[in-house]
Design an enzyme around this catalytic site. Structure first.
Site, PDB file in Angstrom:
ATOM      1  N   LEU A 112       1.080  -1.204  -0.409  1.00 18.17           N
ATOM      2  CA  LEU A 112      -0.379  -0.375   0.075  1.00 18.17           C
ATOM      3  C   LEU A 112       0.828   1.336  -0.186  1.00 18.17           C
ATOM      4  O   LEU A 112       0.414   2.201  -0.689  1.00 18.17           O
ATOM      5  CB  LEU A 112      -0.722  -0.003   0.974  1.00 18.17           C
ATOM      6  N   GLY A 113       2.384   1.183   0.500  1.00 19.94           N
ATOM      7  CA  GLY A 113       2.574   2.271   0.889  1.00 19.94           C
ATOM      8  C   GLY A 113       4.201   2.006   1.366  1.00 19.94           C
ATOM      9  O   GLY A 113       3.994   1.221   1.980  1.00 19.94           O
ATOM     10  N   LYS A 114       4.566   2.676   1.657  1.00 24.18           N
ATOM     11  CA  LYS A 114       6.127   2.995   2.803  1.00 24.18           C
ATOM     12  C   LYS A 114       6.573   4.620   2.810  1.00 24.18           C
ATOM     13  O   LYS A 114       5.608   5.688   2.146  1.00 24.18           O
ATOM     14  CB  LYS A 114       7.149   2.576   1.665  1.00 24.18           C
ATOM     15  N   GLY A 115       6.650   4.249   4.461  1.00 28.68           N
ATOM     16  CA  GLY A 115       7.045   5.882   4.980  1.00 28.68           C
ATOM     17  C   GLY A 115       8.303   5.639   5.165  1.00 28.68           C
ATOM     18  O   GLY A 115       9.118   4.616   4.721  1.00 28.68           O
ATOM     19  N   ALA A 116       9.647   5.872   6.132  1.00 29.26           N
ATOM     20  CA  ALA A 116      10.662   6.530   5.778  1.00 29.26           C
ATOM     21  C   ALA A 116      10.970   4.908   6.664  1.00 29.26           C
ATOM     22  O   ALA A 116      12.047   4.649   6.676  1.00 29.26           O
ATOM     23  CB  ALA A 116      11.000   7.661   7.276  1.00 29.26           C
ATOM     24  N   TYR A 117      10.138   4.581   7.548  1.00 28.41           N
ATOM     25  CA  TYR A 117      10.873   3.225   8.499  1.00 28.41           C
ATOM     26  C   TYR A 117       9.406   2.457   8.214  1.00 28.41           C
ATOM     27  O   TYR A 117       9.488   1.405   9.404  1.00 28.41           O
ATOM     28  CB  TYR A 117      10.764   3.289  10.128  1.00 28.41           C
ATOM     29  N   LYS A 118       9.001   2.501   7.977  1.00 32.39           N
ATOM     30  CA  LYS A 118       7.214   1.351   7.925  1.00 32.39           C
ATOM     31  C   LYS A 118       6.680   0.943   6.361  1.00 32.39           C
ATOM     32  O   LYS A 118       7.118   2.296   5.399  1.00 32.39           O
ATOM     33  CB  LYS A 118       6.102   2.219   8.948  1.00 32.39           C
ATOM     34  N   VAL A 120       3.544  -0.113   4.757  1.00 38.07           N
ATOM     35  CA  VAL A 120       2.182  -1.017   4.884  1.00 38.07           C
ATOM     36  C   VAL A 120       2.097  -1.847   4.165  1.00 38.07           C
ATOM     37  O   VAL A 120       1.836  -0.963   2.281  1.00 38.07           O
ATOM     38  CB  VAL A 120       1.535   0.325   4.917  1.00 38.07           C
ATOM     39  N   ASP A 228       1.959  14.349  15.563  1.00 39.50           N
ATOM     40  CA  ASP A 228       2.801  14.323  14.089  1.00 39.50           C
ATOM     41  C   ASP A 228       1.512  14.898  13.642  1.00 39.50           C
ATOM     42  O   ASP A 228       1.918  13.971  12.584  1.00 39.50           O
ATOM     43  CB  ASP A 228       3.599  13.063  13.867  1.00 39.50           C
TER      44      ASP A 228
END
Ligand SMILES: Nc1ncnc2c1ncn2[C@@H]1O[C@H](COP(=O)(O)OP(=O)(O)OP(=O)(O)O)[C@@H](O)[C@H]1O
Length: 630
Positions: A112-118, A120, A228
């Site tokens: 579904l997606g990615k963040g800096a450290y995550k 999904v 945040d």
């Protein structure tokens, strides 16, 4: 401005959720987390302090700078739509990759997606049949998850339509996983980027939902500070225009047990962090309001705040010097500008989430609803509704005969029950309801008129129908009459012919008697007539004839049997025996005059209809004997 000497250190207190696992997030457009461990040095000038801190932060950023992310982390490589791709970058059909330790959740290979450290992935709640978001954090070996269980329980207890639900969490050897509600349309930031700038109506709708989520978090017992809030952490369900706050991993309970009820941990995304977050003085839930102001700025300009800054240190410097983001100058709408400025104002001047919801820019225009009315439609119960802000709703009574909308609304404003700015709108609304009611009762009259008209119409058509049927019946009667006349004519012709024949036969009989005057027997023509007209044979049992005679005179079988017995008593067994009787013999049969007449007429061949009460005497005299009814 007071300045702070800060040692950037790993946090000693536990964050809710996985942020404590990755406490330092250091790409320039991302988070950083830092524990304020030293005291404020009031002797240091703001600029020097800011530069010191900026340098410290810059060195931290350099120290923690992210290594080149793997291919599946690349923004270019990933799409928000179900991009079925495994961790090695292989595209595949959607399928289950792994199952949660408790067996309830299954992870699919849909990224579904990615963040800096995550990262999904899409998952499935196998118990409930829902799709969920399967969030994976890389796990530092040192993390003590036992201590996180309390925070996880708090996250699980957070339930609000504008907050992404947190379902479950667990850790494996090298990962921390948590399951959250799945949002179908990505983040607000993606949305703003994908579409052109949202119109002001959409901005208002989104803002209201974000604020409702914040009202919930801040009103939680104990209050929860998100820390945040930014457009990347606000998610959309496009199909319903639903907006929810996500990424509660940084949220923190503002526990009253902690002395000043303020937090000291520096965490967040620099562009969205309120100045007090950098300071040792502590901060409250108002930091979320500051961040919301920045979100609103991004929503209306489409620009990331402080886009003009190259790194977090520059941002920090501007923030503590109270220099607003450059894109603020692009905000055209005066009301929006005032609201953003109010969110970015010093902490003690910032409105609460609830107050912003009630701000004229976001406040929903009230509506007036008719709750009830009496049968005369004169006594009304009205309600001014502020959708989503039920506590502002006002219920009042209105007498249509004695009150006017102007007076009632002015009174409510004087009593401070309603804000002045809605005076015109609410007055108009009440008048609209009064007009609608008059129209309604007019419509009812029309309805009655229609009903009467319909009924008249029904009667008319019924009458018309009856008239047509009568005409047809008259036609049929005329035809029947015509037919009767024809038959009567034929009958009179036949009668005429018959009379002529009788006359001729009488003449013959007279001639015969003249020739043989000694013959005393019945006249030839009479005997001949009996034979011609009678259908009964001489040797036939009298039973049939008697039954016919009884039936023709509406007598039952019993009567016929009685007559038969009486005839048999006189040894009259056949029709011939009966026919051979002389007039004087008939009288001695012991039958009533009625029975005698019935038998005679039947014998003479006249068979009256069953319904007739008369038997014609057709013995040539033309006389008709009435048979009396019994
Ligand atoms: N609940 C969700 N439903 C659908 N997609 C999600 C969900 N949570 C995260 N995502 C997707 O995964 C991406 C990464 O998530 P998120 O931004 O929360 O990660 P992060 O590591 O916390 O990022 P950040 O760098 O903003 O801190 C999001 O941009 C979004 O596309």
């Amino acid at each position: 401005m007071s300045a702070a000497k800060m040692d950037v250190a790993q946090p000693t207190e536990h964050m809710i959720g996985p942020s404590s696992i990755n406490p330092v997030r250091l790409d320039s457009k991302d988070h950083f987390l830092h524990q304020n461990t030293t005291s404020i040095d009031d002797d240091t000038t703001g600029d020097i302090a800011a530069n010191n801190l900026a340098n410290q932060l810059a060195s931290q950023f350099a120290r923690y700078e992210l290594t080149q992310p793997p291919p599946y982390y690349s923004t270019d490589n990933y799409t928000m739509q179900a991009d079925v791709i495994d961790r090695s970058g292989n595209h595949d059909v959607e399928k289950v990759i792994e199952v949660a330790p408790n067996g309830r959740y299954a992870r699919l290979n849909t990224l579904l997606g990615k963040g800096a450290y995550k990262i999904v992935y899409k998952g499935i709640d196998r118990e409930e049949g829902y799709e969920v978001a399967w969030n994976i954090f890389s796990q530092p070996a040192t993390t003590d998850y036992g201590e996180l269980s309390h925070e996880i329980e708090i996250l699980k207890s957070v339930r609000h339509p504008n907050i992404i639900a947190f379902h479950d969490a667990w850790s494996t050897n090298n990962e921390f996983v948590f399951i959250t509600e799945l949002m179908t349309s990505g983040t607000l930031r993606d949305y703003i980027r994908k579409l052109s700038l949202p119109n002001i109506k959409v901005v208002k709708r989104w803002s209201r939902q974000i604020l409702k989520g914040l009202v919930y978090l801040h009103g939680h017992e104990p209050p929860i500070i998100h820390r945040d809030i930014k457009c990347d952490n606000i998610f959309i369900n496009g199909a319903h225009g639903e907006v929810k706050i996500g990424d509660l991993g940084t949220a923190q309970e503002n526990s009253p047990l902690i002395s000043s009820a303020k937090r000291y941990t520096v965490i967040g995304t620099p562009e969205f962090m309120a100045p007090e977050m950098y300071e040792e003085k502590g901060y409250s839930e108002k930091v979320d309001i500051y961040a919301f102001g920045m979100c609103l700025l991004e929503m209306v300009t489409g620009e990331y705040p402080y886009g003009e800054c190259k790194n977090a240190a520059q941002i920090y410097k501007k923030v503590i010097q109270n220099i607003k983001p450059e894109c603020l100058s692009k905000v055209q709408d005066e009301e929006v500008l005032a609201l953003i400025n109010s969110c970015l104002s010093p902490e003690n001047e910032r409105m609460s989430a609830q107050e912003i919801l009630e701000h004229s820019f976001l406040a929903v225009e009230p509506e007036v609803v008719l709750v009830a009315t009496d049968s005369t439609k004169k006594h009304l119960h009205l309600l001014v509704v502020f959708k989503g802000m039920e506590k502002l709703s006002v219920k009042f009574e209105f007498n249509a005969d004695t009150d006017t909308a102007d007076e009632v609304v002015s009174e409510m404003i004087e009593e401070q029950v309603l804000p002045q700015r809605y005076q015109q709108l609410i007055t108009g609304e009440i008048n609209r309801i009064l007009r609608d009611m008059t129209k309604d009762s007019g419509n009812h009259q029309n309805d009655t008129a229609k009903l009467v008209w319909r009924r008249e119409f029904d009667y008319q058509s019924e009458l018309e129908q009856t008239r047509l049927e009568t005409l047809k019946a008259e036609e049929r009667a005329l035809e029947a009459q015509k037919r009767c006349e024809e038959l009567e004519l034929q009958a009179s012709i036949a009668e005429e012919k018959f009379a002529d024949t009788v006359r001729k036969m009488t003449a013959i009989e007279v001639e015969e008697q003249i020739e043989s005057p000694q013959d005393t027997t019945r006249s030839t023509h009479a005997a001949l007539m009996e034979h011609v007209l009678s259908k009964y044979e001489d040797d036939e049992d009298i039973q049939g004839l008697v039954l016919d005679a009884a039936a023709a005179t509406n007598r039952g079988r019993d009567k016929a049997t009685e007559w038969v017995h009486k005839l048999h008593d006189q040894d009259i067994l056949t029709v011939g025996d009966l026919r051979g009787l002389y007039d004087e013999d008939w009288a001695g049969l012991g039958l009533t005059v009625f029975a005698l007449r019935a038998l005679k007429n039947t014998l003479k061949g006249k068979r009256p209809s069953m319904r007739s009460n008369s038997i014609s005497d057709i013995d040539g005299t033309g006389s008709v004997e009435d048979v009396p009814s019994v």
